[in-house]
Scaffold this active site. Structure first.
Site, short mmCIF file in Angstrom:
data_model
loop_
_atom_site.label_atom_id
_atom_site.label_comp_id
_atom_site.label_asym_id
_atom_site.label_seq_id
_atom_site.Cartn_x
_atom_site.Cartn_y
_atom_site.Cartn_z
N HIS A 37 30.90 26.99 4.08
CA HIS A 37 30.86 27.16 2.63
C HIS A 37 29.58 27.88 2.22
CE1 HIS A 37 33.50 23.79 3.48
NE2 HIS A 37 34.05 23.94 2.29
N HIS A 77 29.51 19.82 1.63
CA HIS A 77 30.14 21.04 2.18
C HIS A 77 29.13 22.20 2.19
CE1 HIS A 77 30.92 20.96 -2.18
NE2 HIS A 77 30.79 22.27 -2.14
N PRO A 127 32.41 13.63 2.31
CA PRO A 127 33.37 13.01 1.40
C PRO A 127 32.72 12.96 0.01
CG PRO A 127 33.09 11.71 3.41
CD PRO A 127 31.97 12.71 3.37
N LEU A 128 33.24 13.75 -0.90
CA LEU A 128 32.56 13.95 -2.18
C LEU A 128 32.34 12.63 -2.91
CD1 LEU A 128 34.48 17.17 -3.25
CD2 LEU A 128 32.13 17.02 -2.40
N ASP A 164 30.65 19.75 -8.99
CA ASP A 164 31.71 19.25 -9.86
C ASP A 164 32.57 18.23 -9.13
OD1 ASP A 164 31.27 21.13 -12.13
OD2 ASP A 164 31.74 22.61 -10.59
N GLY A 165 32.77 18.47 -7.82
CA GLY A 165 33.63 17.59 -7.04
C GLY A 165 33.10 16.16 -7.03
N HIS A 268 33.75 29.85 -2.18
CA HIS A 268 33.54 28.43 -1.89
C HIS A 268 33.58 28.10 -0.40
CE1 HIS A 268 33.99 24.03 -2.22
NE2 HIS A 268 34.83 24.21 -1.22
N ARG A 363 33.76 -19.21 4.23
CA ARG A 363 32.94 -18.59 3.17
C ARG A 363 31.83 -19.54 2.75
NH1 ARG A 363 35.61 -19.67 -2.68
NH2 ARG A 363 36.93 -21.40 -2.10
N GLU A 417 33.62 -1.87 -6.06
CA GLU A 417 33.57 -2.15 -4.63
C GLU A 417 33.06 -0.95 -3.82
OE1 GLU A 417 36.20 -2.81 -6.58
OE2 GLU A 417 36.27 -5.00 -6.59
N HIS A 467 38.38 -14.73 1.50
CA HIS A 467 39.80 -14.81 1.13
C HIS A 467 40.59 -13.91 2.07
CE1 HIS A 467 37.63 -16.57 -2.12
NE2 HIS A 467 38.73 -16.92 -2.77
N HIS A 479 46.54 -10.20 -3.52
CA HIS A 479 45.21 -10.57 -3.04
C HIS A 479 45.19 -10.99 -1.57
CE1 HIS A 479 44.33 -10.29 -7.21
NE2 HIS A 479 43.15 -10.88 -7.14
C1 LIG Z 1 36.64 12.97 -1.10
C2 LIG Z 1 36.82 14.43 -0.86
N1 LIG Z 1 37.92 15.04 -1.32
C3 LIG Z 1 38.13 16.35 -1.07
C4 LIG Z 1 37.23 17.06 -0.35
C5 LIG Z 1 37.50 18.53 -0.02
N2 LIG Z 1 36.59 19.39 -0.80
C6 LIG Z 1 35.46 19.87 -0.29
S1 LIG Z 1 34.57 20.76 -1.37
C7 LIG Z 1 35.74 20.55 -2.57
C8 LIG Z 1 35.54 21.16 -3.92
C9 LIG Z 1 34.23 20.79 -4.48
O1 LIG Z 1 33.95 21.49 -5.64
P1 LIG Z 1 32.45 21.55 -6.14
O2 LIG Z 1 31.82 20.25 -6.00
O3 LIG Z 1 32.47 22.16 -7.49
O4 LIG Z 1 31.75 22.48 -5.11
P2 LIG Z 1 31.50 24.06 -5.22
O5 LIG Z 1 32.85 24.70 -5.21
O6 LIG Z 1 30.76 24.29 -6.45
O7 LIG Z 1 30.73 24.33 -3.98
C10 LIG Z 1 36.78 19.77 -2.10
C11 LIG Z 1 37.96 19.41 -2.90
C12 LIG Z 1 36.09 16.39 0.12
N3 LIG Z 1 35.17 16.99 0.84
N4 LIG Z 1 35.90 15.10 -0.18
#
Ligand SMILES: Cc1ncc(C[n+]2csc(CCOP(=O)(O)OP(=O)(O)O)c2C)c(N)n1
Length: 668
Positions: A37, A77, A127-128, A164-165, A268, A363, A417, A467, A479
Site C-alpha cells: 500500500h 496497511h 485489522p483496522l 478512515d477505515g 491505496h 468464578r 468487550e 458462565h 448466553h
Molecule cells: C478489520 C479489517 N477489515 C478490512 C480490512 C481490509 N482493508 C485494509 S485497508 C482498507 C481500507 C482502509 O481505508 P483507509 O483507512 O481510509 O486507508 P487509506 O485508503 O486512506 O490508506 C480495508 C478495507 C482490514 N485490514 N481490516
C-alpha cells in the site's frame, strides 16, 4: 480525480524533502514486492516527518526505553511508512536490505507491522481499528504507572495514526468513548483524512462528522492541512496542552505526488507502476534511484533519531536516583519478572480452599484468588466489561481507575468487550503491567479479533471468562457458550484453561500469570463445584495440562473418563457408579489442552491410557477427537442449550453420572 499539474510549493521545502524520502522508499518497496500500500505513506509522510523529527521521544538504539513515547500505526496497511521511519531514524535492524525484502518470507518487513519482528513496532496492526483501541490501553498504562512511580519516571505520550477505515470500525467507538470518559489527555490521534478507502471515495459508505463524533466522546479536536508543517507542529503543541485526549484531523491526499493516481483508490493497495513512479519522482523533485537516500536527507533523519538519546540519559539519571526498592520493582516489572513468592501465594490460596473444603463456583475461586494475588503482585491491573459482580473480577480493596485519577487498579471497561480486550493488549505491550479482564465466555465472540492478536503477539493478557457452559442456566442459549471452547482452542498460541475446582482455578491463575508470552483464557463456572483435590499442595498439577485425578481402583483401567471443568465432577460420580457395577474407570482432568499437547508422548500416553475413552464436556465435540482414540464416546452438546435452572438443564442435555457411565459401558 487525478491532478497532473505541478504540486503546490510546500510550506517548508526542507521538511518536504525529508518526507519525500519516506514517499520514495514506500513507492519503491511496494513496487519491488509487487504488493502493498503506497498511498497512505505518501499521504501521511509530512505528518510523520513533523512528529518524528520534532516531537516523538524515542531512541532507536534503545527501542525498549520504558519512558519513550509510543507510536501506533493503526492503519497498518501503510506499514511502509513505519518501516521507512524506522530505517531513516536509525533502528539498526531496519536495514535497506529489509526494505528491499518488504513482504517477503522471513523478512522483518511483513505486510503489516508485527510486534516482535522488528524493534520499534509497538503493536501488531492491520485489522483496522485495533491499533487505535490498543492505544487507549497504552495511555491507561502510562497514567497508572505515573501514579505508582512518579512523573519523573513515567511521563510519555501516545500518538496514533489512523485512517478512515479505523474510524469506521465499531471498535473505534468503544475506544474513543472509553478514552474520552477517562480523560486520557496524553493520547493524540492523527487522522489521515483523505476521504478514500478501497472501494473508492468514503462518500460511498459514510457521512459521519468525525470532528463532532470525537467531540461527543469528550475529545479535544482540531483540523490541519496534512501537508503544512507549521500547522501540524502547532496542532501537536496544542494537543500537549489539552486536558483530554486529542484528535488532529489531517486533511491529506492519498498517494500524494503520484501524477494520475493521487487522490484515488488506485493509490491505496497496489504498486503504482513504473510510469507512475517516474512521474511521482519528477513531481516530488526526487531524482535518486530506488532505495538511495542522499546524504543530507540521511543525516537529517539520523539526527532526528539521535535526538532522544539525551532525554533517555536524563531519564536514566532520574531512575538511578529513585528509591532502590522502587527502582528494583520498576525494573523487575519492565523485565516481565514476577514477584519471587508467587508460588507461595498460590500455595496459601490452595491451602485455604482445602481447609474450607471449598464447594464454590470456579468464578468465585478466581475472585478469592484475586483477593490474594492483587496485593501480592502489584503489576496486576484488572477490570470487567460491566459484569464485575458476575465475573468476580474485583478483588477486595482493589480501587478503581476514574476519569483523571489513575491511581486505582480496577478498570470499569463498560460494555465494550472488544475495546477491553484491545486495551488490554495495549496495556501489556506497554510494559510494566499484567492486565486481566472479564466478561461471559459467550461474549469472547465480541472480543475475538483482539484475543487473536494477543495470541499473534504472544503477550500474556488474562481473559477471565465466566458462565462457561449451559451450566449457567436461566439466561438461556444466547448466553450459554457451546462452540466457544472449541473456537478458542483453534487459536494458536492461546492457552484455554477450564479448571475443575477451586484448587485448579488457583493453579490456572498461577500458570496464566507465569506465562508472559501467551494469553490465557480462564473459563469459569457460574455454578458451585465440589473440591476434587484435597491432597496437601506440593505441585501445580494443572501445569501439565492434564493429569490422572483418580486412577482405577483394584486393577487395570477398563475405561478412561476425560473431562474438563464442571464435567470433572460428573465424571467422578460416573467413576463411582461404574465401580459399583464392577467396572474400573480412571478420571483424567484436562484443564488445559494446549499445555497437555506440549508434554512428551510418554506422559501423554500414561495419562490417556490404552483403555476405551469417554470425553465429557458441556460443549461441542469439535476438537475432542484429538484425545478420544478409536474406541470412544463423547458426552457433550449437539446444539444450542436452553433456558432453565441448571438442575433441569444439565440432566436434560445428558450431563449426569448415569449417562456418562452408560456411555462407558457401551464401549466395553
Ligand atoms: C478489520 C479489517 N477489515 C478490512 C480490512 C481490509 N482493508 C485494509 S485497508 C482498507 C481500507 C482502509 O481505508 P483507509 O483507512 O481510509 O486507508 P487509506 O485508503 O486512506 O490508506 C480495508 C478495507 C482490514 N485490514 N481490516
Amino acid at each position: 480525480m487525478s491532478d497532473p499539474t505541478p504540486l503546490p510549493a510546500p510550506r517548508d521545502p526542507h521538511l518536504r524533502r525529508m518526507a519525500n524520502a519516506i514517499r520514495a522508499l514506500a513507492m519503491d518497496s511496494v513496487e519491488k514486492a509487487n504488493s502493498g500500500h503506497p498511498g497512505m505513506p505518501m499521504g501521511m509522510a509530512d505528518i510523520a516527518t513533523v512528529l518524528f523529527g520534532q516531537f516523538l521521544h524515542f531512541d532507536p538504539l534503545h527501542p525498549d526505553w520504558p519512558d519513550r513515547d509510543r507510536f501506533v500505526l493503526s492503519n497498518g496497511h501503510g506499514s511502509m511508512l513505519l518501516y521507512a521511519l524506522l530505517h531513516l531514524t536509525g533502528y539498526p535492524d531496519m536495514t535497506t536490505d529489509q526494505l528491499q525484502h518488504f513482504r517477503q518470507l522471513g523478512s522483518k518487513t511483513a505486510g503489516h507491522p508485527e510486534r516482535g519482528l522488528a524493534t520499534g513496532i509497538e503493536t501488531t496492526t492491520g485489522p483496522l481499528g485495533q491499533g487505535i483501541a490498543n492505544s487507549v490501553g497504552m495511555a491507561i498504562a502510562e497514567r497508572h504507572l505515573a501514579t505508582e512511580f512518579g512523573d519523573d519516571i513515567v511521563n510519555h505520550r501516545t500518538y496514533v495514526f489512523c485512517g478512515d477505515g479505523c474510524l469506521m470500525e465499531g471498535v473505534s467507538h468503544e475506544a474513543l468513548s472509553l478514552a474520552g470518559h477517562l480523560r486520557l489527555n496524553k493520547l493524540t490521534v492523527l487522522w489521515d483524512d483523505n476521504s478514500v478507502t478501497i472501494d473508492g471515495p468514503t462518500s460511498l459508505a459514510v457521512s459521519d462528522d468525525q470532528i463532532a463524533r470525537f467531540a461527543a466522546h469528550g475529545w479535544a479536536t482540531t483540523r490541519v492541512d496534512g501537508f503544512d508543517h507549521e500547522q501540524i507542529a502547532a496542532a501537536i503543541k496544542w494537543a500537549h496542552t489539552q486536558d483530554r485526549p486529542s484528535l488532529i484531523a489531517c486533511r491529506t491526499i492519498i498517494g500524494f505526488g503520484a501524477p494520475t493516481k493521487a487522490g484515488t483508490a488506485h493509490a491505496h493497495g497496489s504498486p503504482l507502476g513504473a510510469e507512475e513512479i517516474k512521474g511521482a519522482r519528477e513531481r516530488l523533485g526526487w531524482e535518486y534511484p530506488p532505495f538511495v537516500v542522499p546524504d543530507d536527507v540521511r543525516d537529517w533523519w539520523h539526527a532526528a533519531g539521535a535526538r532522544g538519546a539525551a532525554t533517555r540519559k536524563e531519564w536514566e539519571a532520574r531512575l538511578a536516583k529513585l528509591d532502590a526498592a522502587k527502582r528494583d520493582d520498576f525494573l523487575r516489572r519492565q523485565a516481565g519478572k514476577l514477584p519471587a513468592d508467587l508460588a507461595k501465594t498460590i500455595g496459601a490460596i490452595c491451602e485455604d480452599f482445602r481447609a474450607k473444603n471449598a464447594r464454590i463456583a470456579t468464578r468465585q475461586a478466581s475472585g478469592a484468588s484475586l483477593d490474594a494475588l492483587v496485593p501480592a503482585v502489584p503489576e496486576i491491573i484488572g477490570g470487567s466489561a460491566d459484569l464485575t459482580p458476575s465475573n468476580n473480577t474485583k478483588a477486595k480493596n482493589e480501587t478503581e481507575i476514574k476519569p483523571g485519577d489513575f491511581s486505582g487498579r480496577y478498570i470499569h471497561f463498560g460494555i465494550r468487550e472488544m475495546g477491553m480486550a484491545a486495551a488490554m493488549n495495549g496495556i501489556v505491550v506497554h510494559g510494566g503491567l499484567i492486565p486481566y479482564g472479564g466478561t461471559f465466555l459467550t461474549f469472547t465472540d465480541y472480543a475475538r479479533p483482539s484475543i487473536r492478536l494477543s495470541a499473534l503477539m504472544e503477550v500474556g493478557v488474562i481473559y477471565v471468562m465466566t458462565h462457561d457452559s449451559i451450566g449457567l442456566g436461566e439466561d438461556g442459549p444466547t448466553h450459554q457458550p457451546i462452540e466457544h471452547l472449541s473456537a478458542l482452542r483453534a487459536i494458536p498460541h492461546l492457552n484455554v484453561f477450564r479448571p475443575a475446582d477451586a484448587v485448579e482455578t488457583a493453579e490456572c491463575w498461577q500458570l496464566a500469570l507465569e506465562n508472559r508470552h501467551a494469553p490465557s483464557i480462564l473459563a469459569l463456572t457460574r455454578q458451585p463445584l465440589p473440591l476434587q483435590r484435597n491432597e496437601p499442595h506440593s505441585e501445580n498439577r494443572s501445569a501439565k495440562g492434564a493429569y490422572v485425578l483418580a486412577e482405577a481402583d483394584g486393577g487395570a483401567r477398563q475405561v478412561t473418563l476425560l473431562a474438563t471443568g464442571s464435567e470433572v465432577a460428573v465424571a467422578m460420580d460416573a467413576r463411582a457408579a461404574l465401580a459399583a457395577s464392577g467396572i474400573r474407570a480412571a478420571v483424567v482432568s484436562m484443564p488445559c489442552w494446549e499445555l497437555f499437547e506440549k508434554q512428551d508422548a510418554a506422559y501423554q500416553n500414561a495419562v490417556l491410557g490404552t483403555a476405551p475413552r469417554v470425553g465429557v464436556e458441556a460443549a461441542v465435540r469439535h476438537g475432542w477427537d484429538r484425545w478420544l482414540g478409536p474406541k470412544s464416546a463423547f458426552v457433550g452438546m449437539h446444539g444450542f442449550g436452553a433456558s432453565g435452572p441448571i438442575e433441569t438443564v444439565y440432566p436434560h442435555f445428558g450431563f449426569t453420572a448415569e449417562k456418562v457411565a452408560e456411555a462407558a459401558r457401551s464401549l466395553l
